[in-house]
Motif scaffolding. Structure first.
Motif, short mmCIF file in Angstrom:
data_model
loop_
_atom_site.label_atom_id
_atom_site.label_comp_id
_atom_site.label_asym_id
_atom_site.label_seq_id
_atom_site.Cartn_x
_atom_site.Cartn_y
_atom_site.Cartn_z
N UNK A 1 0.99 -1.00 0.09
CA UNK A 1 -0.07 -0.11 0.06
C UNK A 1 0.87 1.15 0.01
N UNK A 2 0.39 2.28 -0.50
CA UNK A 2 1.01 3.49 -0.46
C UNK A 2 0.18 4.45 0.79
N UNK A 3 0.97 4.93 1.64
CA UNK A 3 0.46 5.66 2.88
C UNK A 3 0.64 7.06 2.14
N UNK A 4 -0.25 7.78 2.16
CA UNK A 4 -0.34 9.27 1.68
C UNK A 4 -0.82 10.43 2.38
N UNK A 5 -0.18 11.49 2.28
CA UNK A 5 -0.70 12.55 3.33
C UNK A 5 -1.18 13.54 2.17
#
Length: 108
Positions: free
Chosen positions: A79-83
Motif C-alpha cells: 500500500x501507499x500511505x499518503x498525506x
C-alpha cells in the motif's frame, strides 16, 4: 517549495499526528519502506504502480496536494500511505492499494 512553506508543512504534520504510523491489525502490522531506492526495487519486482502514477492519480482526482507518500507492506499486500493537503488546508491520510490504486482507507 520555499523553506518557510516546508517548515509550515512539517509543523502541520507534526501537530496533526500525521507522522504516526497507521493502526493495523496486531498480527499484521505494516512495514514501511522509507528509502525510495529500496522502494523502487520493490515496485519493479512486485509490478506495483509507481509512486509517480499515484501522484498523477491524486492530481487527476483533485483530492488535494500530495505532501508525502510512503510504500508499505502489510503481509502480502503493498500500500501507499499518503498525506494530502485539502484545498481548505486540512491534512488527510489515505491508504491506497499499490497494485490497483483503489483507496483502502481515509483517516483525518
Amino acid at each position: 517549495m520555499t523553506r518557510l512553506a516546508a517548515i509550515a508543512v512539517y509543523l502541520v504534520l507534526a501537530l496533526s499526528g500525521a507522522g504516526r504510523p497507521a493502526v493495523a491489525e496486531p498480527s499484521n502490522p505494516p512495514h514501511c519502506i522509507l528509502d525510495w531506492s529500496d522502494a523502487a526495487t520493490i515496485v519493479l519486482k512486485e509490478k506495483l504502480i509507481p509512486a509517480n502514477g499515484i501522484h498523477a492519480l491524486v492530481r487527476q482526482r483533485q483530492d488535494g496536494d500530495l505532501v508525502r507518500i510512503v510504500l508499505c507492506r502489510e503481509g502480502a499486500r503493498f500500500t501507499y500511505h499518503i498525506h494530502l493537503r485539502r484545498p481548505a488546508g486540512q491534512i488527510v491520510n489515505q491508504v491506497i492499494d499499490a497494485r490497483t490504486a483503489l483507496q483502502v482507507s481515509d483517516r483525518r
